[in-house]
Enzyme design. Sequence first.
Site, PDB file in Angstrom:
ATOM      1  N   CYS A 113      45.435  47.878  44.064  1.00  0.00           N
ATOM      2  CA  CYS A 113      46.549  47.335  44.468  1.00  0.00           C
ATOM      3  C   CYS A 113      47.783  47.975  43.901  1.00  0.00           C
ATOM      4  O   CYS A 113      47.913  47.904  42.663  1.00  0.00           O
ATOM      5  CB  CYS A 113      46.478  45.627  43.816  1.00  0.00           C
ATOM      6  SG  CYS A 113      47.907  44.920  44.110  1.00  0.00           S
ATOM      7  N   CYS A 116      50.594  45.111  42.567  1.00  0.00           N
ATOM      8  CA  CYS A 116      50.470  44.494  41.000  1.00  0.00           C
ATOM      9  C   CYS A 116      48.948  44.549  40.741  1.00  0.00           C
ATOM     10  O   CYS A 116      48.625  45.713  40.189  1.00  0.00           O
ATOM     11  CB  CYS A 116      51.016  42.918  40.730  1.00  0.00           C
ATOM     12  SG  CYS A 116      50.352  41.888  42.345  1.00  0.00           S
ATOM     13  N   SER A 117      48.286  43.697  40.897  1.00  0.00           N
ATOM     14  CA  SER A 117      46.814  43.407  40.562  1.00  0.00           C
ATOM     15  C   SER A 117      45.950  42.762  41.649  1.00  0.00           C
ATOM     16  O   SER A 117      45.227  42.019  41.099  1.00  0.00           O
ATOM     17  CB  SER A 117      46.506  43.358  39.057  1.00  0.00           C
ATOM     18  OG  SER A 117      47.054  42.199  38.743  1.00  0.00           O
ATOM     19  N   CYS A 118      46.337  42.541  42.576  1.00  0.00           N
ATOM     20  CA  CYS A 118      45.490  41.744  43.590  1.00  0.00           C
ATOM     21  C   CYS A 118      44.128  42.185  43.766  1.00  0.00           C
ATOM     22  O   CYS A 118      43.628  43.149  43.669  1.00  0.00           O
ATOM     23  CB  CYS A 118      46.232  41.793  44.895  1.00  0.00           C
ATOM     24  SG  CYS A 118      47.817  41.272  45.050  1.00  0.00           S
TER      25      CYS A 118
END
Lengths: 214, 130
Positions: A113, A116-118
């Site tokens: 991702c 961000c950090s999906c």
Amino acid sequence: MSHAHTHDHDHAPEHSEVPSDPALRVKALESLLVEKGLVDPAALDAIIDAYERKIGPRNGARIVARAWTDPAFKQRLLDDATAAIAEMGFAGRQGEHMVAVENTPAVHNMVVCTLCSCYPWPVLGLPPLWYKSAPYRSRAVIDPRGVLHEFGLDLAPEVEIRVWDSTSEVRYLVLPERPAGTEAMSADELAEMVTRDSMIGAERLSAPGKGAAA
Amino acid sequence: MSTSETRIAPPLDRPAFARLPRDADGPVFAEPWQAQAFALAVRLSEAGWFSWHEWTLALGEQFRSAAARGEPDDGSRYYEHWLAALESLVTAKGLSDPAALSERKHAWAEAYRRTPHGEPVALAAAMRGT
């Protein structure tokens, strides 16, 4: 965070150690929101418990093992991962829109991702630190082969690498290749050997005991 | 691109990660407050106070702010950004405000200071806001 704790032990009563700044900020948020009735503390505890222990990568591993042993399910998973995963009872929260991508001898998929950090929490649990790190987020797209090398995975030059960028709308699950030598294993046994990293595309699986006497 | 700064795996042998709780599959939360902050964001979104898309935008904004300040972004401050995003979104949605959050934070710190070790820490009734 280095709290000097080398004195006062002989003094009574010893008062509770004051938590760190972020811990106090979270307590402030939680207590204010609970008092206003905006969140239920029991619901918070249930979430923490689920993501820390109950969910984890095991759900994803069961999906992979079933796809390996049930060709019709595998086809449904590749056609509509959201529905196939819901069929196994793993729906909800941020895993609603899932896409499964299949690794083959010719194609290796990996997931990142860049924003961000999906991450597909309901099937993989909480994301590992490296998945959230800026080097992985930026380099997975521009130098996937180099990144995989650092994970100890050196793919042959003819293997195509496909990098999938997760968003808040779409999350990806890598369907790893079933290792040779596992033909006699049951779905439950197979699920035990499917790792989290293999479902992000940072690892290829090998049969248990491979390289050993077995 | 092969210096130690850009090396991203295996991460667990880094000194910065030495104290992380972990299981067979790697670290989970470094500290309980991180899990609590995580749960608050998930629950508020589930309850409809903000969409998950709004959440990812707020979190992305914190990453950009950190990068603009020149902070190293190696994942170690991830949950600090998460918490800042939560505070900003809670404020933006009118669920609380910075003054109340600050006042409550100090009330908790004071409660810890005056509670004998081993006893449950509770806010004094007089210090609770309405």
